[in-house]
Design an enzyme around this catalytic site. Sequence first.
Site, PDB file in Angstrom:
ATOM      1  N   ASN A 160       0.830  -1.194   0.000  1.00 50.88           N
ATOM      2  CA  ASN A 160       0.000   0.000   0.000  1.00 50.88           C
ATOM      3  C   ASN A 160       0.872   1.253   0.000  1.00 50.88           C
ATOM      4  O   ASN A 160       1.588   1.504   0.989  1.00 50.88           O
ATOM      5  CB  ASN A 160      -0.897   0.031   1.241  1.00 50.88           C
ATOM      6  CG  ASN A 160      -1.681   1.339   1.360  1.00 50.88           C
ATOM      7  OD1 ASN A 160      -2.583   1.589   0.575  1.00 50.88           O
ATOM      8  ND2 ASN A 160      -1.297   2.189   2.308  1.00 50.88           N
ATOM      9  N   GLU A 161       0.857   1.949  -1.116  1.00 50.41           N
ATOM     10  CA  GLU A 161       1.400   3.314  -1.228  1.00 50.41           C
ATOM     11  C   GLU A 161       2.915   3.422  -1.119  1.00 50.41           C
ATOM     12  O   GLU A 161       3.441   4.532  -1.040  1.00 50.41           O
ATOM     13  CB  GLU A 161       0.727   4.248  -0.211  1.00 50.41           C
ATOM     14  CG  GLU A 161      -0.763   4.395  -0.472  1.00 50.41           C
ATOM     15  CD  GLU A 161      -1.484   5.386   0.430  1.00 50.41           C
ATOM     16  OE1 GLU A 161      -0.901   5.811   1.435  1.00 50.41           O
ATOM     17  OE2 GLU A 161      -2.630   5.725   0.114  1.00 50.41           O
ATOM     18  N   ASN A 162       3.637   2.311  -1.123  1.00 49.64           N
ATOM     19  CA  ASN A 162       5.079   2.442  -0.921  1.00 49.64           C
ATOM     20  C   ASN A 162       5.816   2.949  -2.157  1.00 49.64           C
ATOM     21  O   ASN A 162       6.823   3.643  -2.032  1.00 49.64           O
ATOM     22  CB  ASN A 162       5.672   1.112  -0.431  1.00 49.64           C
ATOM     23  CG  ASN A 162       5.185   0.795   0.969  1.00 49.64           C
ATOM     24  OD1 ASN A 162       4.549   1.637   1.607  1.00 49.64           O
ATOM     25  ND2 ASN A 162       5.473  -0.393   1.448  1.00 49.64           N
TER      26      ASN A 162
ATOM     27  N   HIS B 223      -4.688   6.924  -5.519  1.00 52.38           N
ATOM     28  CA  HIS B 223      -5.381   7.194  -4.260  1.00 52.38           C
ATOM     29  C   HIS B 223      -5.579   8.699  -4.234  1.00 52.38           C
ATOM     30  O   HIS B 223      -4.637   9.448  -4.487  1.00 52.38           O
ATOM     31  CB  HIS B 223      -4.523   6.770  -3.061  1.00 52.38           C
ATOM     32  CG  HIS B 223      -4.358   5.278  -2.965  1.00 52.38           C
ATOM     33  ND1 HIS B 223      -3.636   4.672  -1.971  1.00 52.38           N
ATOM     34  CD2 HIS B 223      -4.847   4.279  -3.742  1.00 52.38           C
ATOM     35  CE1 HIS B 223      -3.678   3.348  -2.136  1.00 52.38           C
ATOM     36  NE2 HIS B 223      -4.387   3.095  -3.206  1.00 52.38           N
TER      37      HIS B 223
END
Length: 933
Positions: free
Chosen positions: A491-493, A565
Amino acid sequence: MNNPGTNLAETYVKLPVADRFVVYEDKQGNYGAYKALPYMGNYATTRFVHIVYNVTAAQVSGDVNTAIAKHADKTFSASDVIDLSGTWDFVSANGSIKGQGQIPGDIYMDLQRAKVIDDPLYGQGDTDTRWEKAILEFDGLDTIAKVYVNDKLVASTKNQFLQYAIDVTNFVIQGSNILRIDFTSSVLAAKAEADSFKANYSHVIAPECPGDIAQGECHANMIRKIQSSFSWDWGPAFPTIGIWQPARLILTNAPKITMLTATVNPIDDQTFLLRAEATIRNPIAGTRFNLLVDPLGLIRATDASLGTAVIEVNVSKLAVNLWWPNGHGDQNLYTLTGSLAGVANSMTKIRVGFRSVELVQDYVNPKIPALGRNFYFKVNGVPIFLKGTNWIPVSAFPGQPSNERRYRFLLDSIKRVGINSMRVWGGGRYENDLLYSLADEYGILIWQDLMFACSQYPAHSEFLDSVKQELTYNVNRLKFHPSLLLWAGNNENEMFLWAGLFTGGSKETVKAEYLRLYKDTAETLVTQLDPGRPFVMSSPSDGIKSIEEGGISNDPLSQNYGDVHFYDEFIDLWSDASYWTPRCASEYGVQSLPSGYTLANALSSDDLKYMSNGMLHRQHHPGGTDNNLAMIYAHFSMPIECKNVPYPRLLPELCPYVNTTTFVNRFAYLSQAHQSIALKVQTEHYRRMMGQLLVDGRGNTMCALYWQLNDIWAAPTWASVDTNLRWKMAHYEARRFFEPLHIALYFENNALQATLINDMHETQKETIEISQLSWDSNFLPIYTWKDNVTVDASTATQVQLPAKLTLPIASIENFVFVARLRDGQGNQIGADNVLIPNKISKVNLEQMGVIRINSFKKISSILYEIGLEASGISPLTWVSVSKDFLGSFSDNGFTMITKTITVTLNLTEALELVQTDFSVCNLRNCGIDSQFN
Ligand code: BMA
C-alpha cells in the site's frame, strides 16, 4: 496413542551396560537389564519408543534375583547360570508408560496386559498400535514467541501471518504435559530489531515512529505483524500479543492433508484448467490422493507418497456455470473434496469457481501511446467497473471469535449496497478464510494487498525468508478463491518512495531494498505460486509503466496509468469539477464522526464534546479536527450560537457552544451528510467517466473503491459503517451511487448536467425524467423534462438537457433537482437521484420540511415498518434507533421529495423495539432537537 518417549537409537549409546548379563543402572538409579533388543530395534525406527525392562527383585526366581539385586557389582563366574525369566518391570524412556512384562515375551503383549493397548490382533490393531506423532499446530501466533513443551524449546516464531506446525513427538509424555508460550512485547521486539538493523546496516527503516497525533508505537515495519496494531490514522495502538488463531495438538501417524488448494484458469476460449494441489503430512509408500469435483461428479486420483499431489483436469466451459461478481451474474461454486485412499477422516473441502480474470493495460489509443494505458479488469471477458470499498482489520482484537458476527454483517452490508469489489488493505492482515468464503458467495472481487503499508521495510535475508514463508503460506491458502482478483505488493510504498518520504538511507539503498522485497521476492514468488492472477507491485502504481520504469514510476499518481489514491481536504468535495479522472481510483474518501450513540458508548459525557481531550485523542489524522470543521461549514450553515463571534468562530474559546454535547451530536450528523455527499459526487464522477476519454487521454475510469468500509473504534474516520456496526449515511448513499443503472446529476460550466451510467452487459433504453422542485413548491415539480435515452453496455453517456434546466448558478440554492429512470412500462428503475444545493447553508432551515414518524408497525422481531411524513422537502432525512441494534434500514439519509414515505428496519439479530425507540430528523433539526442521531 501418545508417543511416550525418545528415539531408542540414542538410548542404546547412553545406556550403561554392566557385565555380561546386560545388567545396568541407569541415570535415575534404575537397576535393570536390557532384554528385548530385537524388538526395541524395530521400535527405534518406526515407533520412536524406548522401553527399559527392569528386573524386579521379588519376581525373578530365588537366589539369582536376590544376587542381582543385592550384588549388582558382583562379577559372576562363567559357570553360574542365572535364569532371568519371569516378571519384569518395564518403563518407557521418559517414564510415562509403566507396567509389568513377561520374560520371555514381547512388548505388544506386555502393553496389552498392562491395558495400555487393546488386542493388537483386533481390527486395525497392527497400525493402531503404532506410536503416533504429535504435531502442535498454531494457525497464528502474534508475534514474537517461544514455544516450550515440558520446558523444552520447540519453536521460536517471528511472523504473525504464518501457520506453524511443530513436531513435538519427542517432547510430549503420556499424562500431563505443559505447553508454555513466552511472548515478547511486540513493541520491545520491534525496537530491538530496529537497533540491530541500524547497527548492521548503518541506516534506518523509516518511518521509525508514527507522528505524535497517532499516539502510536514505533518500528512496526521491523516485524511481520499487523502494521496498524501500532496505530494508524483511523485507529488506536493495541500492539497485541497472543495465540490469535486456533491451535491444536494432532496425534496421528496417519497421512493427513494439511493443505488443499487450487487454481482455475482458462487455457483457451473453450476450456479451464483446474489444478488441485494438496500437501500431505506423514505420507507413506502407496498413499493416494483422491479428488472429487462436485456437482460435476468428476473423480481423479494420484500418487501422494512423496507428500504432495497435483491433479490437473481440463474442464470444458460448456460443462460449468461461470462465477460472476455481484451484479453481473450468479456466484456458481464447485466443491473440491480431497481425501486419502483408505485413510479415515482425511476429507478436506474447498470451493472454487470457474471464471477468468484479466487486467487490461493496452494503450487507450495505440496511435498515440503518450495518452496512456487502460487499467481495468475483465471477468469472463466482460469489463467490470469495480464498485467497491477498502477493508481494514475487523477489530483491534482480530483474534476474537466473536468477530465472526462483524465479518458476516460487514460483508452482507457491502453486498446489500451493490458493491462488487473490496480491497484488503496492506496495513492489516491476510484475512481469515471466512472473509474470502463470504466474498466467493456474494461476488465480491478481492483486491489483495500484501501486508506492507506506508513504510520502508528491511530487505535482508532473514526478513526476506520470513516474507517468503508468509507469502507461500498465504498465497496457497487463498489462491483457490474465485473472488480473489489481484495481488498488489504493498500500500502506497511506490508513491511514498517516489515522493521522497522514505528517508531512512540513501535513495539508492531505499530503492534497492524496495526492489529486492517487492520485485525480486514478492513478485517472483507470488506469480510462481499463482501464475494466473494479475500482480501489481504497489497500489497505487502505474501498472506496466511502473515496471517499464524499473519498478518505480516517474509519476505513480499519473491519471493516465494504473490506479490512484485521491485525498484532498482543501477542495470543494461536493463539486464534480474538483476530481481527477484516473483510470482507477482504488482509494478516496473523507472523514466523518460515528453516530452519536456510538460515541456515547465510548466516551464519558464529559468527553462527548468536539474538542475534549477524549475526542482529540481519537483524531489521528493530522489537521483532521480543523479541516473537518472547515469542510463541513463550507456547505452547511454555521450554528447560530457561533455566528456572531469573531473569525475563526468555531474555536471553543471563541464559541463555547462548540464544546457542548449538542454541537457534537449535530456535527456527527453533518459530518456524515458531508461524507455521504462527497463520496457520492466523487463516485458518480468516476462512474460517468466509464467508456469516456478526454482529449488528454484521461478517462475510461473503471474503479471506484472508496476508503474505508469498517472501523475498529469510535472516532472520526473514513469508515462508512461505524465500529458499533451502525451504517453511516454514506453507506446508505452507496446503494444509490452504486446502482447498476444510474443517472449522475452535477453542475459543470454553470449548468446542470446528467450522465446515464450503464454497468450492465446489455444496451439499455429507458426514459429519463428530471424534475426541478423549489423549497416552497409543496413537493410539486415546477418543471419536469422527459426523454428516451439509450446507453450501451458498460459505458456512460451524457444526456443533452434542455436549456430550461440549465439555470444561472446564482439562483441555484432555490432548487432541488431530481433525476429518475423508468422502463418501457413506466416503472421506476432504482432510486431517485436528488441534487441539493452545494451551498445549502444559504437555504434557511425554516424553509425545510418538518419531519415526523406518522406510523409504526412491528411486522416481526426482525422487521419494523416506519412511516414518515414531511411538511416540505426534507433534506438528508435520518431515521435512527436509540437501542444498539444489528441491521439496516431499507433506506436512510435520503432527501424526501414526497409527503410520505415508508422505510423498514431489517434486523440481522432479533430485537424488541417500540415506536419510541425510533426517531427521525433532517437537516433542519438533526442533533439539535434530539439527544443523539
Ligand atoms: C491511505 C490509506 C491508509 C489511510 C488512508 C486515510 O493512505 O492507505 O493508510 O488510513 O489513506 O488517510
